[in-house]
Scaffold this active site. Structure first.
Site, PDB file in Angstrom:
ATOM      1  N   ASP A 148       0.823  -1.206   0.000  1.00 15.54           N
ATOM      2  CA  ASP A 148       0.000   0.000   0.000  1.00 15.54           C
ATOM      3  C   ASP A 148       0.862   1.264   0.000  1.00 15.54           C
ATOM      4  O   ASP A 148       0.479   2.287  -0.568  1.00 15.54           O
ATOM      5  CB  ASP A 148      -0.918   0.010   1.228  1.00 15.54           C
ATOM      6  CG  ASP A 148      -2.093  -0.946   1.080  1.00 15.54           C
ATOM      7  OD1 ASP A 148      -2.230  -1.552  -0.002  1.00 15.54           O
ATOM      8  OD2 ASP A 148      -2.860  -1.098   2.046  1.00 15.54           O
ATOM      9  N   GLY A 149       2.033   1.196   0.633  1.00 10.42           N
ATOM     10  CA  GLY A 149       2.912   2.354   0.656  1.00 10.42           C
ATOM     11  C   GLY A 149       3.402   2.750  -0.728  1.00 10.42           C
ATOM     12  O   GLY A 149       3.533   3.938  -1.040  1.00 10.42           O
ATOM     13  N   ASN A 226      -5.091   8.711   2.069  1.00  8.04           N
ATOM     14  CA  ASN A 226      -5.545   7.983   3.258  1.00  8.04           C
ATOM     15  C   ASN A 226      -6.102   8.935   4.321  1.00  8.04           C
ATOM     16  O   ASN A 226      -7.289   8.901   4.612  1.00  8.04           O
ATOM     17  CB  ASN A 226      -4.401   7.165   3.854  1.00  8.04           C
ATOM     18  CG  ASN A 226      -4.381   5.742   3.360  1.00  8.04           C
ATOM     19  OD1 ASN A 226      -5.257   5.331   2.603  1.00  8.04           O
ATOM     20  ND2 ASN A 226      -3.381   4.984   3.766  1.00  8.04           N
ATOM     21  N   GLU A 227      -5.224   9.746   4.893  1.00  6.84           N
ATOM     22  CA  GLU A 227      -5.683  10.610   5.976  1.00  6.84           C
ATOM     23  C   GLU A 227      -4.715  11.762   6.198  1.00  6.84           C
ATOM     24  O   GLU A 227      -3.533  11.711   5.837  1.00  6.84           O
ATOM     25  CB  GLU A 227      -5.840   9.833   7.287  1.00  6.84           C
ATOM     26  CG  GLU A 227      -4.564   9.487   8.000  1.00  6.84           C
ATOM     27  CD  GLU A 227      -3.833   8.286   7.457  1.00  6.84           C
ATOM     28  OE1 GLU A 227      -2.601   8.399   7.237  1.00  6.84           O
ATOM     29  OE2 GLU A 227      -4.469   7.243   7.242  1.00  6.84           O
ATOM     30  N   ASP A 256      -4.490  13.545  22.040  1.00  7.20           N
ATOM     31  CA  ASP A 256      -3.272  13.392  21.230  1.00  7.20           C
ATOM     32  C   ASP A 256      -3.423  14.000  19.842  1.00  7.20           C
ATOM     33  O   ASP A 256      -2.431  14.378  19.222  1.00  7.20           O
ATOM     34  CB  ASP A 256      -2.914  11.918  21.102  1.00  7.20           C
ATOM     35  CG  ASP A 256      -2.235  11.367  22.354  1.00  7.20           C
ATOM     36  OD1 ASP A 256      -1.977  12.163  23.268  1.00  7.20           O
ATOM     37  OD2 ASP A 256      -1.974  10.153  22.409  1.00  7.20           O
ATOM     38  N   THR A 267      -9.487   2.088   6.647  1.00 14.09           N
ATOM     39  CA  THR A 267      -8.879   0.842   7.137  1.00 14.09           C
ATOM     40  C   THR A 267      -7.420   1.051   7.526  1.00 14.09           C
ATOM     41  O   THR A 267      -6.684   0.080   7.678  1.00 14.09           O
ATOM     42  CB  THR A 267      -8.984  -0.252   6.060  1.00 14.09           C
ATOM     43  OG1 THR A 267      -8.443   0.241   4.827  1.00 14.09           O
ATOM     44  CG2 THR A 267     -10.422  -0.666   5.842  1.00 14.09           C
ATOM     45  N   TYR A 269      -4.980   4.361   9.629  1.00 16.48           N
ATOM     46  CA  TYR A 269      -4.819   4.987  10.946  1.00 16.48           C
ATOM     47  C   TYR A 269      -6.170   5.228  11.629  1.00 16.48           C
ATOM     48  O   TYR A 269      -6.324   5.023  12.842  1.00 16.48           O
ATOM     49  CB  TYR A 269      -4.056   6.295  10.764  1.00 16.48           C
ATOM     50  CG  TYR A 269      -3.589   6.987  12.022  1.00 16.48           C
ATOM     51  CD1 TYR A 269      -3.611   6.363  13.262  1.00 16.48           C
ATOM     52  CD2 TYR A 269      -3.093   8.291  11.953  1.00 16.48           C
ATOM     53  CE1 TYR A 269      -3.155   7.006  14.398  1.00 16.48           C
ATOM     54  CE2 TYR A 269      -2.638   8.946  13.092  1.00 16.48           C
ATOM     55  CZ  TYR A 269      -2.685   8.304  14.313  1.00 16.48           C
ATOM     56  OH  TYR A 269      -2.242   8.944  15.434  1.00 16.48           O
ATOM     57  N   SER A 272      -7.504   2.275  13.552  1.00 18.08           N
ATOM     58  CA  SER A 272      -6.841   2.089  14.842  1.00 18.08           C
ATOM     59  C   SER A 272      -7.353   3.069  15.893  1.00 18.08           C
ATOM     60  O   SER A 272      -7.277   2.801  17.093  1.00 18.08           O
ATOM     61  CB  SER A 272      -5.327   2.260  14.680  1.00 18.08           C
ATOM     62  OG  SER A 272      -4.805   1.296  13.792  1.00 18.08           O
TER      63      SER A 272
END
Length: 398
Positions: A148-149, A226-227, A256, A267, A269, A272
């Site tokens: 994915d990276g 992604n984000e 945080d 799906t 960060y 999580s």
């Protein structure tokens, strides 16, 4: 005589350059503009059911065609320091040379230098050229070899529109890798001949603003696959972040940080951080807190036209850092913010024909979705399911 020798040298210079593996994209023609059309809805006569999942896929996925021409140039991007990716790259390049000699193969400069002695027919971007602009000018489609990276790295190579991407898995797990590299001949033939299905993945765009509300000096539109997140990073204190929705204060978070994610990033960060899993066809924007001090701050799913501003509170005890798709985008001081909205350039990902079945397979196999921890070796459905009771007692018999 001397003039004749000089003329001979001048004529041989391009050939010598190619033999030494220094051919660049400078002399390549501009890319072929693809045509993207909505897939025709499959009716009951085709699927056996008027309420088929395939009809939903057909309404949202696109068919990729090359009207009146074939693609001219492919960019192949591979995972760094991976021998299997190196081997796959050589195989694909040689296959392309045999099957489609009219298509130019382009590699990134570092990979080009690595493969110079093995592949003498590939090209790269010249050091004197602006990489992003040149990729955008000549590349018709992109092949990725990695995880994915690697897929996310491709998106960072283009300022605006990204050509269709064909992602191949090298054995790693990933939601963005629908194809196994062993199947590359059939997959590449499909996209070259205009018979591929494309999934437009929603992306976001962001800009930085200073404490007085002015934009940063760099006005280039930056994209999020992604984000994006604001996080306290290495600072010991919790950071206070104001979250605005369409210009109105939504909430103030002490914790945080905060994540704003795409459906693709749901799906990653954001998952999580307790966010939901969102189907890639659901155009939306996710907001999820990272370890908030308040237990009532739950993740939100917003409409795709929402504008979210994350601003470090002027009285926050700690500063924060901005991150986009894992890349550090610098520190944010008190009063500074990032503003996030939907990008006008979705990421075109060549995908499986049956998206619904593929997505269900992925969340079950990659995430072990709803799998019992007590029986990890058993199937999640059918009689092998540990929740299935053949004696008639329990929920299965009710």
């Amino acid at each position: 005589m001397l003039a004749a020798v000089r003329g001979l040298r001048a004529g041989l210079r391009p050939q010598l350059g190619r033999a030494r593996g220094i051919a660049t994209t400078a002399e390549l023609a501009t890319k072929t503009q693809p045509r993207l059309t909505r897939r025709t809805r499959l009716g009951a006569a085709d699927t056996g059911s008027a309420d088929s999942a395939d009809s939903f896929d057909g309404d949202h996925q696109l068919t990729l065609e090359w009207p009146g021409a074939t693609p001219k140039t492919v960019l192949i991007v591979k995972k760094d320091n991976d021998k299997r990716a190196d081997s796959a790259l050589v195989s694909i390049c040689r296959w392309m040379r045999r099957q489609y000699p009219q298509i130019n193969v382009v590699l990134e400069p570092a990979v080009f230098a690595q493969m110079r002695g093995t592949l003498d027919f590939v090209r790269t971007v010249a050091a004197s050229q602006a990489g992003r602009a040149e990729y955008a000018r000549v590349v018709d489609f992109v092949v990725t070899l990695g995880g994915d990276g690697t897929f996310l790295h491709v998106a960072s190579l283009f300022d605006e529109e990204v050509p269709p991407v064909v992602p191949f898995s090298m054995g790693t797990l990933g939601f963005l890798l629908p194809f196994d590299v062993a199947d590359f001949p059939a997959r590449l033939q499909s996209i070259i001949e205009g018979a591929s299905t494309v999934l437009p993945r929603t992306r976001l765009a962001y800009s930085r603003r200073s404490a007085d509300g002015s934009s940063s000096a760099d006005t280039r539109l930056r994209h999020i696959t992604n984000e994006a997140s604001i996080h306290r990073g290495t600072y010991p204190h919790l950071t206070t972040i104001e979250c605005f929705l369409n210009g109105h204060l939504l909430t103030t978070s002490v914790g945080d940080g905060i994540i704003v994610a795409t459906p693709t990033g749901s799906t990653a960060y954001a998952l999580s951080a307790g966010g939901p899993i969102v189907h890639p066809l659901v155009s939306s924007m996710l907001v999820a807190p990272v370890c908030p001090r308040s237990l009532s701050f739950r993740p939100l799913m917003l409409p795709p036209d929402a504008v979210v501003r994350l601003q470090v509170h002027r009285l926050s005890r700690g500063r924060a850092a901005a991150f986009v798709d894992g890349r550090d985008c610098g520190e944010l001081r008190q009063g500074e913010c990032i503003e996030i909205r939907r990008s006008p350039f979705p990421l075109l990902c060549v995908n499986r024909e049956n998206l619904a079945a593929g997505w269900a397979h992925d969340i079950n196999q990659l995430l072990q979705f709803n799998r019992s921890f007590a029986h990890p070796h058993e199937a999640p459905f059918g009689e092998a399911d540990p929740d299935f009771n053949t004696t008639g007692s329990g929920s299965a018999g009710s």
